[in-house]
Design a protein around this motif. Structure first.
Motif, PDB file in Angstrom:
ATOM      1  N   PRO A 180       2.414  28.489  -8.875  1.00 33.24           N
ATOM      2  CA  PRO A 180       3.535  28.170  -7.714  1.00 33.24           C
ATOM      3  C   PRO A 180       3.848  29.076  -6.932  1.00 33.24           C
ATOM      4  N   VAL A 181       3.659  30.346  -7.105  1.00 33.78           N
ATOM      5  CA  VAL A 181       4.234  31.618  -6.185  1.00 33.78           C
ATOM      6  C   VAL A 181       3.083  32.266  -5.372  1.00 33.78           C
ATOM      7  N   TYR A 182       3.287  32.290  -4.203  1.00 27.06           N
ATOM      8  CA  TYR A 182       2.312  32.780  -3.110  1.00 27.06           C
ATOM      9  C   TYR A 182       1.854  34.270  -3.674  1.00 27.06           C
TER      10      TYR A 182
ATOM     11  N   HIS B 254       1.988  22.708  -3.759  1.00 26.97           N
ATOM     12  CA  HIS B 254       3.160  23.217  -3.894  1.00 26.97           C
ATOM     13  C   HIS B 254       4.153  23.174  -2.744  1.00 26.97           C
ATOM     14  N   ARG B 255       4.398  21.954  -2.574  1.00 22.14           N
ATOM     15  CA  ARG B 255       5.312  21.572  -1.139  1.00 22.14           C
ATOM     16  C   ARG B 255       6.633  22.569  -1.112  1.00 22.14           C
ATOM     17  N   GLY B 256       6.659  23.202  -0.271  1.00 21.06           N
ATOM     18  CA  GLY B 256       7.751  24.146   0.213  1.00 21.06           C
ATOM     19  C   GLY B 256       7.628  25.554  -0.198  1.00 21.06           C
ATOM     20  N   ALA B 257       6.198  25.798  -0.910  1.00 20.66           N
ATOM     21  CA  ALA B 257       6.252  27.268  -1.057  1.00 20.66           C
ATOM     22  C   ALA B 257       5.883  27.854   0.019  1.00 20.66           C
TER      23      ALA B 257
ATOM     24  N   PRO C 195       2.308  35.989   9.833  1.00 20.24           N
ATOM     25  CA  PRO C 195       1.977  35.027   8.842  1.00 20.24           C
ATOM     26  C   PRO C 195       2.623  33.598   8.844  1.00 20.24           C
ATOM     27  N   ALA C 196       3.845  33.689   9.148  1.00 17.51           N
ATOM     28  CA  ALA C 196       4.472  32.307   9.323  1.00 17.51           C
ATOM     29  C   ALA C 196       4.048  31.434  10.143  1.00 17.51           C
ATOM     30  N   GLU C 197       3.720  32.157  11.314  1.00 13.99           N
ATOM     31  CA  GLU C 197       2.619  31.039  12.307  1.00 13.99           C
ATOM     32  C   GLU C 197       1.541  30.859  11.946  1.00 13.99           C
ATOM     33  N   LEU C 198       0.793  31.397  10.908  1.00 14.99           N
ATOM     34  CA  LEU C 198      -0.348  30.952  10.580  1.00 14.99           C
ATOM     35  C   LEU C 198      -0.284  30.053   9.289  1.00 14.99           C
ATOM     36  N   GLU C 199       0.592  29.775   8.897  1.00 13.29           N
ATOM     37  CA  GLU C 199       0.727  28.836   7.585  1.00 13.29           C
ATOM     38  C   GLU C 199       0.498  27.481   7.946  1.00 13.29           C
ATOM     39  N   ASP C 200       0.657  26.951   9.147  1.00 15.30           N
ATOM     40  CA  ASP C 200       0.445  25.405   9.485  1.00 15.30           C
ATOM     41  C   ASP C 200      -0.743  25.514  10.684  1.00 15.30           C
ATOM     42  N   VAL C 201      -1.820  25.259  10.394  1.00 19.51           N
ATOM     43  CA  VAL C 201      -2.845  25.076  11.585  1.00 19.51           C
ATOM     44  C   VAL C 201      -3.360  23.699  11.777  1.00 19.51           C
ATOM     45  N   GLY C 202      -2.448  22.827  11.163  1.00 18.54           N
ATOM     46  CA  GLY C 202      -3.154  21.447  11.035  1.00 18.54           C
ATOM     47  C   GLY C 202      -3.340  20.763  12.851  1.00 18.54           C
ATOM     48  N   ARG C 203      -2.729  21.378  13.541  1.00 13.52           N
ATOM     49  CA  ARG C 203      -2.843  20.738  14.907  1.00 13.52           C
ATOM     50  C   ARG C 203      -4.334  21.515  15.447  1.00 13.52           C
ATOM     51  N   ILE C 204      -4.665  22.645  14.866  1.00 15.01           N
ATOM     52  CA  ILE C 204      -5.951  23.175  15.274  1.00 15.01           C
ATOM     53  C   ILE C 204      -7.319  22.477  14.582  1.00 15.01           C
TER      54      ILE C 204
END
Length: 288
Positions: A166-168, A240-243, A275-284
């Motif tokens: 559960p830990v990155y 791991h939602r929120g990790a 890295p924070a900006e690359l955690e969610d690329v669902g729009r791409i």
């Protein structure tokens, strides 16, 4: 609208042909070799001085995510229908299954010198000369499964071993950590033999040839492999939602990792992205 990355084993013949054609065009334009140069430049190990961005560090996953996006954008400038497929090495495990087919990546290297002689990336086809390498060899090489000293592809259970953490990542944020999703997926273990490699690293060892070392980008399977690794980061996030990516803040000045790793909100070289900006690329993009 987000585009879709597909399993290489499900691509139609037409999709395979478009992907290969776009990749060969990016190579012809000289753009592809710049990707090889970049990966060599950022292939830094624990024992070296300075910042580690691409390997043996928390930013292994976001760095390669952005690297994949850059290649994908180059491909889509050639053909907007093309995306990078992924190779599920927990399922397609034979040297004759996807992606090792004549219409996609070609097959294994020949026994004498490991030169790839089949498929569109064979040297004799005239479209894939190796120009950037750590040696002066000009042809693509592979040694699938390493028959003289056999090595197996990672299994579903070995991948699950990484996904369930559960830990990155954890201190000291390098290749020696035994906890944390990042290194369990990247695959640095103890010992010097290939048997110490896990998951991502093991696949590089299994393919062999040009996939060993900093110039591994010379084999197009690099992108299919890393697309599957990227998919695992996505799956880990959903489980791991929120990790979040760690470390959240840079190591202190008295820490030996100070200035050597990228924290969540620090710029990830050579790009102006965190890295924070690359955690969610669902729009791409998304995965099929």
């Amino acid at each position: 609208m987000a585009y879709v990355r597909k399993d290489a084993g499900t691509l139609t013949r037409a999709e395979q042909r478009r992907f290969v054609k776009a990749l060969l065009e990016v190579k012809r334009r000289g753009e592809y070799d710049e990707f090889v140069r970049m990966h060599i430049e950022y292939f830094s190990a624990d024992g070296e001085h300075g910042l580690r961005a691409a390997h043996m560090a928390p930013s292994f996953l976001p760095w390669h995510r952005r690297f994949l996006l850059d290649l994908e954008r180059a491909l889509r400038r050639v053909d907007s229908s093309v995306t990078v497929p992924y190779w599920d090495w927990t399922r397609d495990r034979k040297t004759t299954s996807a992606p090792w087919t004549a219409h996609l990546l070609g097959g294994d290297g020949r026994r004498s010198d490991h030169q790839v002689t089949t498929g569109p990336f064979a040297y004799r086809e005239g479209n894939w000369t190796i120009k950037v390498n750590v040696t002066d060899r000009v042809f693509l090489t592979r040694d699938l499964g390493r028959p003289r000293n056999p090595i197996g592809l990672p299994t579903k259970s070995e991948l699950e071993w990484a996904l369930k953490d559960p830990v990155y990542d954890v201190a000291p944020w390098d290749s020696t950590v035994t906890r944390g999703f990042r290194n369990k997926l990247e695959g640095w273990g103890t010992g010097r033999s290939g048997t110490a490699w896990r998951n991502h690293n093991r696949v590089h060892g299994w393919v062999g040839g040009d996939m060993l070392g900093g110039a591994s980008v010379n084999d197009p399977v690099f992108w299919l492999h890393h697309a599957f690794v990227d998919l695992q980061w996505h799956r880990w996030q959903r489980r791991h939602r929120g990790a979040r990516y760690l470390p959240a803040t840079p190591p202190r000045r008295d820490d030996r990792q100070h200035g050597r790793i990228v924290a969540r909100h620090q710029s990830l070289p050579p790009w102006d992205v965190t890295p924070a900006e690359l955690e969610d690329v669902g729009r791409i993009y998304r995965y099929a």
